[in-house]
Enzyme design. Structure first.
Site, short mmCIF file in Angstrom:
data_model
loop_
_atom_site.label_atom_id
_atom_site.label_comp_id
_atom_site.label_asym_id
_atom_site.label_seq_id
_atom_site.Cartn_x
_atom_site.Cartn_y
_atom_site.Cartn_z
N SER A 117 0.84 -1.19 0.00
CA SER A 117 0.00 0.00 0.00
C SER A 117 0.88 1.26 0.00
O SER A 117 1.68 1.43 -0.91
CB SER A 117 -0.95 -0.05 1.20
OG SER A 117 -2.02 0.85 1.06
N ASP A 133 -9.68 -6.27 -3.66
CA ASP A 133 -9.18 -5.08 -2.98
C ASP A 133 -10.18 -3.93 -3.12
O ASP A 133 -10.52 -3.54 -4.24
CB ASP A 133 -7.82 -4.67 -3.56
CG ASP A 133 -7.08 -3.65 -2.71
OD1 ASP A 133 -7.74 -2.87 -2.00
OD2 ASP A 133 -5.84 -3.63 -2.76
N HIS A 149 -7.19 -6.20 0.36
CA HIS A 149 -6.08 -5.26 0.34
C HIS A 149 -4.84 -5.80 1.06
O HIS A 149 -3.77 -5.22 0.93
CB HIS A 149 -6.52 -3.93 0.97
CG HIS A 149 -5.54 -2.83 0.79
ND1 HIS A 149 -5.09 -2.40 -0.44
CD2 HIS A 149 -4.88 -2.05 1.71
CE1 HIS A 149 -4.22 -1.41 -0.28
NE2 HIS A 149 -4.07 -1.18 1.01
#
Length: 316
Positions: free
Chosen positions: A100, A234, A262
């Site tokens: 991320s 996600d 995610h």
């Protein structure tokens, strides 16, 4: 895979205490967590990876057990911090893995310090397109700090965390990641953490979405092995950004894992560790050449007419 907490070590750099976990022996793998998380997001895969590698999993500044000062929270500043941490630990080169926001830091690290980067692994990474969840954008809005101060009062916070965790146990894919969201929510009880995370987000996101991108510099990864891993479900950063990565870096290996959100390294830790092991085993570490890097900078990117194939693998 073990979820047993690993011993946290500390170093002070530039007057600020940095927390990190170090495990295993062998070539070094640097694990960079995402926004509002800390090294514990990697706990399900640390032991497996540590069988073959030296694993370094820091709490980046402003997160976890690391200090949360008024400081530089840009991706460039974070990349510098990782370089300095590795230097103090006596580590010259790493395969850097970023999840991320940590993926954006990993890309920046590889760009700033190609001579220290052997491979790049991006996990549901930022920096590959503008889209991002409304929850992330909300952090940039005026009043976030004050509103979150109320929402993290003891009774309200405990009720909210219980609700998020309960929803995460359902079979609905849209709620898959809410257990991790509950931990991020809990971290906001610390006003210093709220300030730090707000500074982080404002450096990379505005009301239209992500503003930091690797698109204009992706061609510099031409000589560096690169792997992109995404969860099919996600809801924070859309899986189509994996195809963006394939277009920007045609030599990248792209893996999309079904039935994962995610946090694919937590949803399917065995499969994730296998992907990392296989990628490292089958690629040669990048060798930095100043002349080659200079030539790439002088001539810029070559247009890419087609997308690289995206591989979808069954996760078990």
């Amino acid at each position: 895979m073990s979820d047993t907490p690993h011993e946290v070590q500390y170093l002070t750099l530039h007057g600020h205490r940095r927390a990190f976990v170090k495990a295993g022996q062998g070539p070094v793998v640097l694990l960079l967590h995402g926004l509002g998380c800390d090294h514990t997001t990697w706990e399900p895969v640390i032991d497996s990876l540590a069988k073959r590698y030296t694993v370094i999993a820091p709490d980046i500044l402003g997160h976890g057990l690391s200090d949360k000062p008024r400081a530089d929270y840009s991706v460039g500043g974070y990349a510098n911090g990782m370089r300095d941490l590795l230097t103090v630990l006596g580590i010259d080169k790493v395969t850097v893995v970023g999840h991320s926001f940590g993926g954006g830091v990993a890309m920046q690290f590889a760009y700033q310090f190609p001579e220290r980067t052997e491979r790049l692994i991006l996990v549901a990474s930022g920096g590959l397109g503008p889209e991002v969840s409304h929850g992330i954008r909300a952090i940039t809005t005026p009043g976030f700090h004050q509103v979150m101060g109320v929402l993290t009062l003891p009774g309200v916070r405990h009720l909210g965390m219980a609700g998020l965790r309960a929803l995460s146990t359902t079979s609905w894919k849209h709620t898959r990641d809410l257990d991790e969201v509950a931990e991020i929510y809990n971290s906001f009880k610390d006003p210093h953490a709220r300030h730090a995370i707000r500074h982080v987000v404002r450096a990379v996101v505005d009301w239209r979405g992500q503003i930091v991108t690797m698109a204009d510099r992706a061609y510099l990864t031409e000589e560096m092995p690169m792997c992109v891993v995404w969860g099919r479900d996600d809801k924070v950063i859309p899986v189509r950004h994996a195809s963006n990565a394939a277009a920007l870096a045609p030599n990248a290996r792209v893996e999309v894992i079904p039935n994962a959100g995610h946090f694919p390294h937590k949803d399917h830790p065995h499969r994730f560790a296998k992907i990392v092991n296989e990628f490292i085993r089958t690629t040669q570490p990048a060798v930095y050449s100043r002349a080659r890097f200079r030539n790439l900078l002088k001539h810029g990117p070559v247009p890419v007419p087609v997308l690289a194939p995206v591989t979808e693998i069954e996760a078990g």
